[in-house]
Design an enzyme around this catalytic site. Sequence first.
Site, mmCIF file in Angstrom:
data_model
loop_
_atom_site.group_PDB
_atom_site.id
_atom_site.type_symbol
_atom_site.label_atom_id
_atom_site.label_comp_id
_atom_site.label_asym_id
_atom_site.label_seq_id
_atom_site.Cartn_x
_atom_site.Cartn_y
_atom_site.Cartn_z
ATOM 1 N N SER A 16 5.759 -7.617 -14.693
ATOM 2 C CA SER A 16 6.757 -7.022 -13.788
ATOM 3 C C SER A 16 7.718 -6.081 -14.515
ATOM 4 C CB SER A 16 7.561 -8.123 -13.096
ATOM 5 O OG SER A 16 8.593 -7.528 -12.330
ATOM 6 N N LYS A 67 4.756 -13.463 -1.163
ATOM 7 C CA LYS A 67 5.471 -12.637 -0.179
ATOM 8 C C LYS A 67 5.368 -13.140 1.263
ATOM 9 C CE LYS A 67 5.822 -8.096 -2.296
ATOM 10 N NZ LYS A 67 5.600 -6.673 -2.042
ATOM 11 N N ASP A 103 10.626 -2.487 0.624
ATOM 12 C CA ASP A 103 9.534 -1.592 0.215
ATOM 13 C C ASP A 103 9.447 -0.324 1.073
ATOM 14 O OD1 ASP A 103 8.607 -3.042 -1.958
ATOM 15 O OD2 ASP A 103 7.189 -4.209 -0.770
ATOM 16 N N ALA A 130 -5.105 -0.635 3.669
ATOM 17 C CA ALA A 130 -4.409 -1.455 4.682
ATOM 18 C C ALA A 130 -3.980 -2.794 4.088
ATOM 19 C CB ALA A 130 -5.327 -1.667 5.891
ATOM 20 N N THR A 155 -12.277 -2.164 4.336
ATOM 21 C CA THR A 155 -12.535 -3.269 5.259
ATOM 22 C C THR A 155 -11.849 -2.914 6.579
ATOM 23 O OG1 THR A 155 -12.385 -4.702 3.333
ATOM 24 C CG2 THR A 155 -12.384 -5.791 5.494
HETATM 25 P P1 NAP Z 1 -3.513 -5.333 -1.677
HETATM 26 O O1 NAP Z 1 -2.759 -5.959 -0.578
HETATM 27 O O2 NAP Z 1 -4.392 -6.162 -2.554
HETATM 28 O O3 NAP Z 1 -4.414 -4.139 -1.040
HETATM 29 C C1 NAP Z 1 -5.354 -3.438 -1.832
HETATM 30 C C2 NAP Z 1 -5.884 -2.241 -1.050
HETATM 31 O O4 NAP Z 1 -6.770 -1.492 -1.926
HETATM 32 C C3 NAP Z 1 -6.717 -2.641 0.178
HETATM 33 O O5 NAP Z 1 -6.560 -1.647 1.161
HETATM 34 C C4 NAP Z 1 -8.134 -2.634 -0.410
HETATM 35 O O6 NAP Z 1 -9.147 -2.471 0.562
HETATM 36 C C5 NAP Z 1 -8.061 -1.414 -1.302
HETATM 37 N N1 NAP Z 1 -9.119 -1.443 -2.317
HETATM 38 C C6 NAP Z 1 -9.173 -2.196 -3.436
HETATM 39 N N2 NAP Z 1 -10.326 -1.950 -4.103
HETATM 40 C C7 NAP Z 1 -11.004 -1.023 -3.372
HETATM 41 C C8 NAP Z 1 -12.258 -0.366 -3.530
HETATM 42 N N3 NAP Z 1 -13.049 -0.614 -4.587
HETATM 43 N N4 NAP Z 1 -12.636 0.533 -2.593
HETATM 44 C C9 NAP Z 1 -11.848 0.804 -1.518
HETATM 45 N N5 NAP Z 1 -10.645 0.197 -1.312
HETATM 46 C C10 NAP Z 1 -10.233 -0.696 -2.234
HETATM 47 O O7 NAP Z 1 -2.553 -4.561 -2.713
HETATM 48 P P2 NAP Z 1 -1.149 -3.838 -2.395
HETATM 49 O O8 NAP Z 1 -0.056 -4.794 -2.714
HETATM 50 O O9 NAP Z 1 -1.219 -3.202 -1.064
HETATM 51 O O10 NAP Z 1 -1.125 -2.742 -3.568
HETATM 52 C C11 NAP Z 1 -2.036 -1.652 -3.581
HETATM 53 C C12 NAP Z 1 -1.754 -0.749 -4.779
HETATM 54 O O11 NAP Z 1 -0.458 -0.198 -4.687
HETATM 55 C C13 NAP Z 1 -1.803 -1.450 -6.142
HETATM 56 O O12 NAP Z 1 -2.405 -0.577 -7.050
HETATM 57 C C14 NAP Z 1 -0.349 -1.655 -6.495
HETATM 58 O O13 NAP Z 1 -0.136 -1.673 -7.895
HETATM 59 C C15 NAP Z 1 0.289 -0.430 -5.874
HETATM 60 N N6 NAP Z 1 1.698 -0.657 -5.465
HETATM 61 C C16 NAP Z 1 2.640 0.227 -5.916
HETATM 62 C C17 NAP Z 1 3.958 0.061 -5.512
HETATM 63 C C18 NAP Z 1 5.016 1.022 -5.993
HETATM 64 O O14 NAP Z 1 6.194 0.674 -5.943
HETATM 65 N N7 NAP Z 1 4.659 2.206 -6.439
HETATM 66 C C19 NAP Z 1 4.315 -0.973 -4.644
HETATM 67 C C20 NAP Z 1 3.311 -1.853 -4.198
HETATM 68 C C21 NAP Z 1 2.004 -1.679 -4.615
HETATM 69 P P3 NAP Z 1 -9.852 -3.765 1.233
HETATM 70 O O15 NAP Z 1 -8.927 -4.233 2.302
HETATM 71 O O16 NAP Z 1 -11.144 -3.242 1.749
HETATM 72 O O17 NAP Z 1 -10.032 -4.784 0.139
#
Ligand code: NAP
Length: 273
Positions: A16, A67, A103, A130, A155
Amino acid sequence: MSFVKAGVIGHPIHHSKSPIIHNHWIAEHGLEGDYKAIDIAPENLKAGVDALIAEGYAGFNVTIPHKQEIFKLCAEVDETAKAIGAVNTVVIRDGKLFGTNTDAFGFIENVKREAFGVDFSHRPCVVLGAGGAARAIIHGLIEAGAQKIILTNRTIEKAQDVASLNNNIVEVAAWDKRSEILDGAGFLVNTTALGMTGKEPLTIDLSALPADATVSDIVYAPLTTELLAQARHGGRQIVTGIGMLLHQARPAFEKWFGVLPDVSAELEQKVLR
Ligand code: NAP
């Protein structure tokens, strides 16, 4: 003001960046306080949170995997956290937990500061992914005036679930149509983990996306993702992901420490190091 204790709970939590951000602001504003990363395994969530209450914590941030579960331990959860379906910030008052989510604020604030005249409302916004972050971003886009959001996810059922919560505004498209749906869009954001260092690349063709559209990626390692490089090459405005992380922390800090801090270039560099 007495010594203020705050932190972030998650599992794992060593990665973190939040302690760097909050302890920077504590020092910058000459405050008495401390912000720690606290590892709490899912099976110990209640006991771990009870310990923070007993230790006099002012509150804490919440990250994966707590969360959603934290909802059950909150005396109250505000409308923003309910709409997003996740709590990322908790204030402890009189031994009770009050949950919110910063967020959506972090995402929109960053885009508004970094991009000139960004168009959320006149043309569709396209959201890739999503997951948890997408839910907050879609809430933020709607609050910021989006009239139509095209959501695509590998998905499709997950995209349909999110759309059902916002059924007049969010339309779902198949993942293999992700390049075609960019035609006529004013804003594009990647909320998937694709394109992050060590993950698979995000393959998308931006040729249908108007040259005056704004493109954002919430992945910030690397800071300029392949998607952003491709967008910039076509002359479009881009917004990197680091600002979302920094801005979401500001209202949380204010709730515990009573000061609304700002994001400096120095802080951004510290976090990216
Ligand atoms: P999450 O709930 O695990 O969601 C992951 C997303 O990525 C889902 O839509 C998933 O699709 C997709 N995904 C993963 N592998 C994939 C693949 N091989 N092909 C196509 N789609 C794929 O994660 P999250 O919390 O939303 O975070 C997502 C990203 O944002 C992470 O990299 C995280 O580090 C970043 N993030 C950044 C911030 C910031 O402050 N900048 C804040 C939060 C998150 P499926 O539903 O099909 O699995």
